[in-house]
Design a protein around this motif. Structure first.
Motif, mmCIF file in Angstrom:
data_model
loop_
_atom_site.group_PDB
_atom_site.id
_atom_site.type_symbol
_atom_site.label_atom_id
_atom_site.label_comp_id
_atom_site.label_asym_id
_atom_site.label_seq_id
_atom_site.Cartn_x
_atom_site.Cartn_y
_atom_site.Cartn_z
ATOM 1 N N MET A 190 0.829 -1.211 0.000
ATOM 2 C CA MET A 190 0.000 0.000 0.000
ATOM 3 C C MET A 190 0.862 1.259 0.000
ATOM 4 O O MET A 190 0.563 2.226 -0.709
ATOM 5 N N THR A 191 1.943 1.260 0.779
ATOM 6 C CA THR A 191 2.839 2.416 0.825
ATOM 7 C C THR A 191 3.497 2.646 -0.521
ATOM 8 O O THR A 191 3.586 3.785 -0.995
ATOM 9 N N THR A 192 3.946 1.586 -1.159
ATOM 10 C CA THR A 192 4.598 1.695 -2.459
ATOM 11 C C THR A 192 3.633 2.226 -3.515
ATOM 12 O O THR A 192 3.991 3.093 -4.315
ATOM 13 N N VAL A 193 2.409 1.731 -3.517
ATOM 14 C CA VAL A 193 1.406 2.205 -4.475
ATOM 15 C C VAL A 193 1.117 3.690 -4.240
ATOM 16 O O VAL A 193 1.089 4.487 -5.175
ATOM 17 N N LYS A 194 0.947 4.094 -2.979
ATOM 18 C CA LYS A 194 0.675 5.499 -2.652
ATOM 19 C C LYS A 194 1.805 6.406 -3.112
ATOM 20 O O LYS A 194 1.568 7.460 -3.716
ATOM 21 N N LYS A 195 3.059 6.003 -2.825
ATOM 22 C CA LYS A 195 4.205 6.821 -3.221
ATOM 23 C C LYS A 195 4.306 6.942 -4.736
ATOM 24 O O LYS A 195 4.601 8.019 -5.264
ATOM 25 N N SER A 196 4.074 5.857 -5.436
ATOM 26 C CA SER A 196 4.134 5.885 -6.898
ATOM 27 C C SER A 196 3.056 6.790 -7.477
ATOM 28 O O SER A 196 3.322 7.570 -8.391
ATOM 29 N N LEU A 197 1.852 6.704 -6.950
ATOM 30 C CA LEU A 197 0.762 7.550 -7.443
ATOM 31 C C LEU A 197 1.031 9.013 -7.127
ATOM 32 O O LEU A 197 0.740 9.895 -7.934
ATOM 33 N N LYS A 198 1.596 9.280 -5.960
ATOM 34 C CA LYS A 198 1.903 10.656 -5.581
ATOM 35 C C LYS A 198 2.911 11.271 -6.548
ATOM 36 O O LYS A 198 2.844 12.460 -6.861
ATOM 37 N N LYS A 199 3.856 10.455 -7.050
ATOM 38 C CA LYS A 199 4.836 10.934 -8.021
ATOM 39 C C LYS A 199 4.221 11.084 -9.415
ATOM 40 O O LYS A 199 4.850 11.623 -10.307
ATOM 41 N N GLY A 200 3.015 10.570 -9.601
ATOM 42 C CA GLY A 200 2.356 10.657 -10.903
ATOM 43 C C GLY A 200 2.541 9.420 -11.761
ATOM 44 O O GLY A 200 2.135 9.394 -12.920
#
Length: 89
Positions: A29-39
């Motif tokens: 979940m953390t990895t998905v959130k960080k990736s989405l935050k970067k676009g």
């Protein structure tokens, strides 16, 4: 199904402890959130794709008063189910 149920299922299927399964799920979940935050887009072949989309600002109505209000622009997360998942549902 909630997070606790999912952790239980992961632990059982992978034959690991619930603590380890919880760490794996939290990491995902953390990895998905960080990736989405970067676009970035996150794709799990056969499962689906998460992406970020921009919504334009628009006019709306307050349902209680009927008064026009401006709804600001914002980013939203989209999920598109993969072919394998879509066929199973």
């Amino acid at each position: 199904m909630n997070k606790s149920d999912l952790v239980d299922k992961i632990a059982k299927d992978a034959k690991i402890t619930k603590t380890e399964a919880n760490k794996v799920l939290d990491s995902l979940m953390t990895t998905v959130k960080k990736s989405l935050k970067k676009g970035d887009r996150v794709t799990l072949v056969g499962f689906g794709t998460w992406s970020v989309s921009k919504r334009k600002s628009r006019m709306g109505r307050n349902p209680q008063t009927g008064k026009a209000i401006k709804i600001p622009a914002k980013k939203v997360v989209k999920f598109k189910a993969g072919k394998t998942l879509a066929e199973k549902i």
